[in-house]
Design an enzyme around this catalytic site. Structure first.
Site, PDB file in Angstrom:
ATOM      1  N   SER A  19       0.798  -1.216   0.000  1.00 59.45           N
ATOM      2  CA  SER A  19       0.000   0.000   0.000  1.00 59.45           C
ATOM      3  C   SER A  19       0.838   1.277   0.000  1.00 59.45           C
ATOM      4  O   SER A  19       0.292   2.364  -0.119  1.00 59.45           O
ATOM      5  CB  SER A  19      -0.947   0.006   1.211  1.00 59.45           C
ATOM      6  OG  SER A  19      -0.232   0.212   2.390  1.00 59.45           O
ATOM      7  N   LYS A  34       0.430   4.441   6.838  1.00 56.65           N
ATOM      8  CA  LYS A  34      -0.182   5.290   5.815  1.00 56.65           C
ATOM      9  C   LYS A  34       0.303   6.729   5.972  1.00 56.65           C
ATOM     10  O   LYS A  34       0.877   7.087   6.995  1.00 56.65           O
ATOM     11  CB  LYS A  34      -1.725   5.267   5.963  1.00 56.65           C
ATOM     12  CG  LYS A  34      -2.393   3.898   5.771  1.00 56.65           C
ATOM     13  CD  LYS A  34      -2.371   3.430   4.346  1.00 56.65           C
ATOM     14  CE  LYS A  34      -2.955   2.029   4.204  1.00 56.65           C
ATOM     15  NZ  LYS A  34      -2.080   0.988   4.786  1.00 56.65           N
TER      16      LYS A  34
END
Lengths: 201, 201
Positions: free
Chosen positions: B119, B156
């Site tokens: 990701s 993230k």
DNA sequence: CAATATACTGTATATAATTACAGTAATTAT
DNA sequence: ATAATTACTGTAATTATATACAGTATATTG
């Protein structure tokens, strides 16, 4: 810095391993015991010789007052921009040095190279990253190598390597493969990239 | 391992910095001089107390024979898969530990987290990379953070953070932003990612 | 060929350092 | 309330350590 004799090196290694084991340097008596000297003065004189050659400093009056002058051997050079022409590890290319940390990354790393450009982003090698380069690790097809083509240093994936054709691939769709004929152009594989450091995210 | 008193901690720090500075531990007299004791026995008794609590070992008969019992403090844990529920730094999550190497990467790193998934590939963070996480570094908008959403740990980029809306962005075009209402879902920002290690390329 | 470096033994001593013993006083645990 | 812990001063003795001095022998360098 002059070279040590075999015996002097033995003693320096003894000092280092004593520090590694116990956390402090040996006494003259410790050294003598380890190497079988019958006089502490044998150790004393070796220490003086090693100090004279610049490898240690003896603090007078302090017990175990042997300070290692950390040689460049314990430091891994970080290579910034490589000047055209000279060898990669030339003094003027060394941006800084960082202490060799035994277990953190492979001990095979001979130097770190600061990455310029975006030609390897697809495999997560970004500008300003530090690449750990091993001169000895065998460079086989598929490995990421530091290559020098006509005096320019570059990091690419080695795709093919034969007598008259070497293919180096930038890992970025924007760029094309570099095809070199080592018999026409000057080409040297300087080492393999075996680790990566990013100092800030 | 019992806790040290304030004074005992002061002495332990003195020992550590003496070793860092000179390469060997201080004598009782050194300690007394540094802290203003008029008797070497003050230092002696502190050392005995610190030894009793398990932080050092005193080698009898050896000058400067103070051996640090390297606490977990000198090792940085590497966190593999984080079990749902417990704290990140729980024993069962620790894959291994690596020695804290002062200057190699920021000393602010509290632990390394092994990256799972793709990701974050667009900013060069790949599966199996080790991310250096600081619990204390201030997490501002734009920084890469370790977040825990409903007991799941993830890495993230922090895009927005307000009372009732937190936006976390995967750095991969394939994935969409994660929008969380911290008043509804359980959310914790565990730390900031400040460095990266890749052990093999 | 003399000077210097290497590699030690052997003895001796000043001083560096550990460490035991005898106290004082305040704080903390039981 | 009493014992144990913390935090020291002060003295002294034993031992650990550095280090100087006097040698011997061989190898290396200018």
């Amino acid at each position: 810095m002059k070279n040590l004799t075999k015996r002097q090196e033995e003693i320096l290694n003894l000092i280092k391993s004593h520090i590694l084991d116990l956390g402090f340097p040996p006494t003259r008596a410790d050294i003598s015991r380890s190497l079988g000297f019958k006089s502490p003065n044998a150790a004393e004189q070796h220490l003086r010789a090693i100090e004279k050659k610049g490898f240690i400093k003896i603090l007078s009056g302090a017990s175990r007052g042997i300070v290692l002058n950390d040689s460049e051997n314990d430091q891994i050079p970080v290579i910034g921009l490589v000047a055209a022409g000279g060898p990669i590890l030339a003094e003027e290319n060394i941006e800084k040095t960082i202490p060799r940390s035994n277990n953190l990354l492979s001990s095979d790393i001979d130097y770190y190279l600061r990455v310029k450009g975006d030609s390897m982003v697809d495999i997560g090698i970004f500008e300003e990253d530090l690449i750990g380069v091993s001169k000895s690790a065998n460079t086989k097809v598929g490995s990421v190598v530091v290559a020098r083509i006509n005096n320019e240093v570059t990091v690419k994936t080695l795709i093919e390597m034969s007598q008259n054709k070497v293919v180096l691939r930038p890992e970025n769709r924007k760029y094309d493969d570099i095809i070199v004929n080592p018999q026409v152009e000057e080409l040297a594989i300087e080492g393999s990239c075996i680790a990566l450091l990013r100092e800030s995210i």
